[in-house]
Structure formats: structure tokens, C-alpha cells
Design a protein around this motif. Structure first.
Motif, PDB file in Angstrom:
ATOM      1  N   SER A   1      -5.723   4.936  -3.710  1.00  0.00           N
ATOM      2  CA  SER A   1      -5.149   5.226  -2.398  1.00  0.00           C
ATOM      3  C   SER A   1      -6.252   5.540  -1.376  1.00  0.00           C
ATOM      4  CB  SER A   1      -4.179   6.400  -2.528  1.00  0.00           C
ATOM      5  OG  SER A   1      -3.736   6.809  -1.267  1.00  0.00           O
ATOM      6  N   ASP A   2      -7.235   6.315  -1.805  1.00  0.00           N
ATOM      7  CA  ASP A   2      -8.376   6.617  -0.938  1.00  0.00           C
ATOM      8  C   ASP A   2      -9.104   5.338  -0.533  1.00  0.00           C
ATOM      9  OD1 ASP A   2      -7.835   9.248  -1.019  1.00  0.00           O
ATOM     10  OD2 ASP A   2      -9.463   9.817  -2.377  1.00  0.00           O
TER      11      ASP A   2
ATOM     12  N   SER B   1      -7.352   3.645   2.147  1.00  0.00           N
ATOM     13  CA  SER B   1      -7.587   4.338   3.414  1.00  0.00           C
ATOM     14  C   SER B   1      -8.909   3.893   4.024  1.00  0.00           C
ATOM     15  CB  SER B   1      -7.606   5.845   3.196  1.00  0.00           C
ATOM     16  OG  SER B   1      -6.386   6.275   2.661  1.00  0.00           O
TER      17      SER B   1
ATOM     18  N   VAL C   1      -4.707   6.895  -9.392  1.00  0.00           N
ATOM     19  CA  VAL C   1      -3.917   6.402  -8.269  1.00  0.00           C
ATOM     20  C   VAL C   1      -4.452   6.979  -6.956  1.00  0.00           C
ATOM     21  CG1 VAL C   1      -1.619   6.264  -7.237  1.00  0.00           C
ATOM     22  CG2 VAL C   1      -1.896   6.069  -9.708  1.00  0.00           C
ATOM     23  N   ARG C   2      -4.916   8.225  -7.012  1.00  0.00           N
ATOM     24  CA  ARG C   2      -5.481   8.797  -5.797  1.00  0.00           C
ATOM     25  C   ARG C   2      -6.743   8.030  -5.381  1.00  0.00           C
ATOM     26  NH1 ARG C   2      -4.890  14.462  -4.605  1.00  0.00           N
ATOM     27  NH2 ARG C   2      -5.460  14.829  -6.787  1.00  0.00           N
TER      28      ARG C   2
ATOM     29  N   LEU D   1       1.684   7.888  -5.903  1.00  0.00           N
ATOM     30  CA  LEU D   1       0.836   9.080  -5.907  1.00  0.00           C
ATOM     31  C   LEU D   1       1.639  10.344  -5.638  1.00  0.00           C
ATOM     32  CD1 LEU D   1      -1.928  10.409  -6.040  1.00  0.00           C
ATOM     33  CD2 LEU D   1      -2.256   9.865  -3.619  1.00  0.00           C
ATOM     34  N   SER D   2       2.478  10.274  -4.614  1.00  0.00           N
ATOM     35  CA  SER D   2       3.190  11.495  -4.248  1.00  0.00           C
ATOM     36  C   SER D   2       4.208  11.876  -5.316  1.00  0.00           C
ATOM     37  CB  SER D   2       3.847  11.343  -2.871  1.00  0.00           C
ATOM     38  OG  SER D   2       5.049  10.638  -3.003  1.00  0.00           O
TER      39      SER D   2
ATOM     40  N   VAL E   1       0.838  -1.193   0.000  1.00  0.00           N
ATOM     41  CA  VAL E   1       0.000   0.000   0.000  1.00  0.00           C
ATOM     42  C   VAL E   1       0.876   1.247   0.000  1.00  0.00           C
ATOM     43  CG1 VAL E   1      -1.634   1.359   1.343  1.00  0.00           C
ATOM     44  CG2 VAL E   1      -1.975  -1.100   1.098  1.00  0.00           C
TER      45      VAL E   1
ATOM     46  N   VAL F   1       2.012   2.227  -3.358  1.00  0.00           N
ATOM     47  CA  VAL F   1       0.991   2.924  -4.146  1.00  0.00           C
ATOM     48  C   VAL F   1       0.967   4.406  -3.755  1.00  0.00           C
ATOM     49  CG1 VAL F   1      -1.492   3.180  -4.529  1.00  0.00           C
ATOM     50  CG2 VAL F   1      -0.454   0.917  -4.550  1.00  0.00           C
ATOM     51  N   ARG F   2       1.033   4.647  -2.463  1.00  0.00           N
ATOM     52  CA  ARG F   2       1.028   6.039  -1.983  1.00  0.00           C
ATOM     53  C   ARG F   2       2.263   6.778  -2.493  1.00  0.00           C
ATOM     54  NH1 ARG F   2      -1.820   4.472   3.094  1.00  0.00           N
ATOM     55  NH2 ARG F   2      -3.969   4.604   2.335  1.00  0.00           N
TER      56      ARG F   2
END
Lengths: 176, 176
Positions: B144-145, B148, B140-141, B118-119, B111, B114-115
Motif C-alpha cells: 500500500s505504501d 502511495s 500488505v502495508r 489492509l484496513s 488499489v 488493497v487498502r
DNA sequence: TAGAACGTTTAGTTGTTACTAAACAAAGTA
DNA sequence: TACTTTGTTTAGTAACAACTAAACGTTCTA
């Protein structure tokens, strides 16, 4: 494509591969989904071969699994004999499909056998001493209740649907 | 022990074995837990050998895993060199331990990657065309959400603790 | 100190799984 | 019809996981 671009994408693909295998699915499945997920257009089987490094056979079987679980969608183009695939972007929808898929499988079967044990105990089967029967019944019932709770939770997840994170946050507050 | 009694217990043990392997744990682990769970008293390693049919070695390693996950508890008796084990009966407690165990593992790592993707996208790394970057970032966001949200849910489960089914039912009603 | 009682570790076996390579089937095209 | 393009199926392979059998290390006891 520059090296940096390729590397960023590769990193993403490997991440999803890891997640896939963590949840008990083939690593290749995660890779295929990842490639489709970050592709602006549907991809053909051969394009998937190229971008994942897997062979046609592997792609063929994994793609079928993914489609059956609702994680990707086949796209057919008129006058084009190729099959194309695109990723499902509504994850809640996908999860519902996955849970449905996993149901009626070994898990439900196993849970059923626990429930069966409970009902046998409750209906007086087996030559148990009263105290032993009481003990066993209580334990097995507790376990059975626990499975019921889990069941409720998974079906709750299924129902989250398009509600999104907001709803989940609300639920969390209620749970304190 | 009569045949019927043995059979009822055996059925229960096999049920838990199936559940265990379904969730990606060794079948033997489920069997060991099952035996301990329906035992009124803590059992020694040798008693587990006898009742599960596994060898000492297998019992030894599986018992360690179970204990590390908090599903069983070691019980030491004064003046007795043997190790005894008893099942944890608070499943919510166990689940919390299992989730904690699984965390910091491959999953969180995946995970995280993946974040990371995104960054990198958001900070402008990689020579992406504006449109492509926007597309990738959005996708990708969203993923990522979603992770979460899943995270929130699992920690919610952890917190269910002794609340039991009643609370879950309440939550279900809220979710309509 | 010798030996027994326990639990752990190791080497080897078995079964499973995801994959590759290649044969195959189906359906379009020259 | 023969050839091409596409996807599927099959046979074989390599890696891995769970287990057994047995060696091993400790600690207690006679």
C-alpha cells in the motif's frame, strides 16, 4: 480456513489481478504474485494451481514471466525436485527490472523512429519548402525532447531503489 | 508531394502508432494524432480519413477519445458545418489529462481494494492467528505504501507542466 | 420538401491474447 | 526397465478489441 479469512485474501488477490491487467499484464500473473506475496513460505507449482484456480500450463508460463521480470524468485530445496517460488518484496528493485525488460522493445524502437524523422528533417532530406521544414522540425523536436524527459524520469524511478517514500516526498517538495 | 517527403512523414506516423499501441491505446489513435501533429492547419474528419487510411467510423470514435484525453482539440469554423481538429502541443498538459482520465478507473479501484484489505487486517477482522495477522499486515502495508509512492510520482509528473526538461534534470541530480 | 453533407452508431469481421486440456519430455524411483 | 513425479509445450477455444462497411439521424441548402 474460515470463510472470512478466505474472503479477505481473495479480495486482495483480485485487487492485484486488476492492477496487473491494468498495466497490460495477464490477470493471472497478478493473481500468482498476490498468492506468493501473502504466503509466509515459498509455494510449489501445484500449490499455486490449487490457490489460484489456474491450470499447470498457465502457472508455468506466467511464473516464468514473473521470474524474468524479477517480481518473484525461484527457490530450490535440496533433495526436492519441485520448484518453489517466493515474491520479491523490494518493489523498487522489481520496477527497475520491469523497466529494463520493457526497454529495447517496441517502445524504444518507436521513439527511435521519431528521432530518425527529426534527424532527416534537420539534415535537409525531403523536398520541403523552407517554412514547412521549419515547422515540422520544431514540432518533431518538441516531441523528441518530451520523450527524453520521460526517459529521464523512468530512469529516475529506477534509481529510487531502497530510498523509499521519504526521498520521493523530498522530490515532490522541490517540484513545489 | 514527392515520395521522399511522404516517406518521412509516414515514418513519423508509424512511429507514433507504435508508441500508442505500446501504451495500450489503439494504433489508429496514434496515427490520427501524428497526422494532426505535423499538420500546420486543423484537419477535418474527411481529411483524416484520407491521410490515415482509416474509415470515417474509426476516425470518429478515435477522435472522440483523443479529445476526451485532451490530446487534440476540436476547432469549429464559423459558417462551416465540418468539425476540425488540431493537436495539443503541450504534452505535460496532455499527460495530466490522461492520468486524470485513467484515474477513477479500474486502477484506483484495484488499489482501493488493497487498502481495504489492509484496513480489515488492522481492524482485527478475520480469524487470523496473531503471527499470521502480523505477517499479512506488514506485507500488505508495504504494498500500500508503495502505491502511495507511485501516486505521488504520477502527480509530480502532472505538476511538471511547462517546467520542461531543465527541472527534470535538476531533480535527477538531487536523486544523484 | 427533397436531397446533400456530415458525423454517429451498429452489425459483422479479423486478429490477438490468455487460457484449458492434453500430449510430451526429463529425471527420479521401484 | 517400467512407473511416477514434475515441469513444459502445443493445439484448440473463448473472449475481447479495433476496425470496416453500411445504415442511420441531423442539419443545412436548393
Amino acid at each position: 480456513m474460515t470463510d472470512e479469512k478466505t474472503q479477505i485474501k481473495q479480495n486482495f488477490i483480485e485487487g492485484l489481478s486488476g492492477i496487473s491487467s491494468f498495466w497490460g499484464f495477464p490477470k493471472g500473473m497478478g493473481a500468482i504474485f498476490a498468492v506468493l506475496y501473502i504466503s509466509p513460505a515459498p509455494l510449489s507449482l501445484d500449490e499455486l494451481v490449487e490457490q489460484t484456480g489456474l491450470t499447470k500450463g498457465a502457472i508455468s508460463t506466467n511464473v516464468r514471466s514473473l521470474a524474468r521480470m524479477g517480481l518473484i524468485r525461484p527457490v530450490t530445496r535440496l533433495g526436492d525436485r519441485k520448484d518453489y517460488y517466493e515474491a520479491e518484496t523490494d518493489f523498487y528493485k522489481s520496477i527497475r527490472a520491469i523497466l529494463k525488460e520493457r526497454q529495447n522493445s517496441e517502445f524504444d524502437q518507436a521513439v527511435a523512429s521519431v528521432r530518425e524523422t527529426l534527424s532527416k528533417l534537420e539534415s535537409g532530406q525531403g523536398a520541403f519548402a523552407p517554412a514547412e521544414r521549419a515547422f515540422l522540425t520544431e514540432r518533431v523536436r518538441a516531441l523528441s525532447d518530451f520523450f527524453s524527459a520521460l526517459d529521464s524520469l523512468t530512469s529516475a524511478i529506477s534509481r529510487l531503489d531502497g530510498l523509499g517514500i521519504g526521498t520521493i516526498q523530498t522530490v515532490l517538495k522541490i517540484l513545489k
